[in-house]
Design an enzyme around this catalytic site. Structure first.
Site, PDB file in Angstrom:
ATOM      1  N   CYS A   1      -2.298 -19.660   3.444  1.00 58.42           N
ATOM      2  CA  CYS A   1      -1.409 -20.730   3.890  1.00 58.42           C
ATOM      3  C   CYS A   1      -1.695 -21.894   2.963  1.00 58.42           C
ATOM      4  CB  CYS A   1      -1.687 -21.109   5.339  1.00 58.42           C
ATOM      5  SG  CYS A   1      -0.713 -22.522   5.911  1.00 58.42           S
ATOM      6  N   THR A   2      -0.685 -22.593   2.522  1.00 56.63           N
ATOM      7  CA  THR A   2      -0.876 -23.577   1.465  1.00 56.63           C
ATOM      8  C   THR A   2      -1.666 -24.798   1.912  1.00 56.63           C
ATOM      9  OG1 THR A   2       1.356 -24.434   1.928  1.00 56.63           O
ATOM     10  CG2 THR A   2       1.117 -22.861   0.099  1.00 56.63           C
TER      11      THR A   2
ATOM     12  N   MET B   1       6.804 -28.116   3.541  1.00 55.59           N
ATOM     13  CA  MET B   1       6.435 -27.142   4.584  1.00 55.59           C
ATOM     14  C   MET B   1       4.955 -26.788   4.482  1.00 55.59           C
ATOM     15  SD  MET B   1       9.904 -24.821   4.324  1.00 55.59           S
ATOM     16  CE  MET B   1      10.027 -24.878   2.542  1.00 55.59           C
TER      17      MET B   1
ATOM     18  N   THR C   1       5.241 -22.563   0.137  1.00 56.02           N
ATOM     19  CA  THR C   1       4.752 -22.145   1.444  1.00 56.02           C
ATOM     20  C   THR C   1       4.613 -20.634   1.415  1.00 56.02           C
ATOM     21  OG1 THR C   1       5.462 -21.761   3.743  1.00 56.02           O
ATOM     22  CG2 THR C   1       7.160 -22.368   2.196  1.00 56.02           C
ATOM     23  N   ASN C   2       3.590 -20.110   2.082  1.00 54.23           N
ATOM     24  CA  ASN C   2       3.469 -18.656   2.201  1.00 54.23           C
ATOM     25  C   ASN C   2       4.417 -18.105   3.260  1.00 54.23           C
ATOM     26  OD1 ASN C   2       0.905 -17.473   0.615  1.00 54.23           O
ATOM     27  ND2 ASN C   2       0.412 -19.539   1.303  1.00 54.23           N
ATOM     28  N   THR C   3       4.422 -18.734   4.431  1.00 53.13           N
ATOM     29  CA  THR C   3       5.162 -18.187   5.575  1.00 53.13           C
ATOM     30  C   THR C   3       6.641 -17.971   5.274  1.00 53.13           C
ATOM     31  OG1 THR C   3       3.637 -19.187   7.161  1.00 53.13           O
ATOM     32  CG2 THR C   3       5.834 -18.605   7.965  1.00 53.13           C
TER      33      THR C   3
END
Length: 230
Positions: free
Chosen positions: A196-197, A10, A83-85
């Site tokens: 965000c990665t 992701m 993933t951050n989200t």
């Protein structure tokens, strides 16, 4: 060493960075031919993106929690969500686990506080920048969070999904991110979170006048240290 379970894909572009960074950290700290014991589940990101934009978060949460349980049953001793989200769904995942969940927001906030910063500028997907799940996690560490303007947020988000997640790194997009970061600094940000990665593929320390915090590297290093036992 303890085995880390990675929930990736992701996008796979940043998951590949996780694999590299975790193993580099283990090698550098332990020497010889040491590398990290890892288990990975890699998603088809198109399906995840469709769930995000359709607001199908309950469906996404059930899927992520099931994957976390699968990795735990396979021998993982901690879970890293690459993933951050999708940390929006961290509580749903944690509720189904009996092993630690290494939270990207906590790891990043601790690194920032250790440097003495308090007012941070945040870049990320539209979900990370506009919703409470990530900002509140940072605020819990006594950080004041600034986000870009609406138009800037739209550009930052578009570049992530339409370019970086596809491995496209464009000079025009780098210049746009530089402008957005400069605007955050002008408003008082004393550091910038690359939240965000994939963003680390585009910009870094040389692109702004303040210190940047790369969530991909910080999260990977934290995971590696857990695997080593420190």
């Amino acid at each position: 060493m303890q085995t880390i379970g990675l929930i990736g894909g992701m996008s796979w572009e940043s998951t590949a960075l996780y694999y590299k960074l975790i193993n580099e950290r283990v090698r550098d700290r332990m020497g010889k031919l040491h590398s990290a014991p890892l288990l990975m589940y890699s998603y088809d990101f198109q399906g995840i993106k469709e769930m995000q934009y359709a607001g199908r978060w309950t469906e996404a949460a059930a899927s992520l929690a099931e994957v976390a349980k699968l990795l735990e049953s396979a021998g993982a001793r901690a879970i890293v969500l690459c993933t951050n989200t999708m940390h929006k769904l961290a509580p749903d995942i944690i509720a189904k686990m009996t092993i630690p969940f290494i939270h990207i927001g906590d790891a990043t906030a601790r690194r920032i506080r250790a440097k003495g910063y308090r007012r941070v500028g945040l870049l990320g997907t539209i979900f990370t920048m506009e919703e409470d799940f990530y900002i509140d996690r940072l605020r819990a560490h006594d950080l004041d969070v600034l986000i870009p303007s609406a138009g800037e947020r739209a550009d930052v988000n578009r570049i992530i999904y339409d370019e970086l997640c596809l491995g496209i790194v464009a000079d025009a997009s780098r210049r746009r991110y530089q402008e957005v970061m400069a605007a955050l600094v002008a408003r008082g940000a004393d550091c910038i979170i690359l939240g965000c990665t994939e963003i680390t593929m585009l910009v870094g320390a040389a692109d702004t006048s303040v210190e940047t915090f790369d969530t991909t590297a910080i999260h990977a290093e934290t995971a590696a240290d857990f695997a080593i036992g420190s």
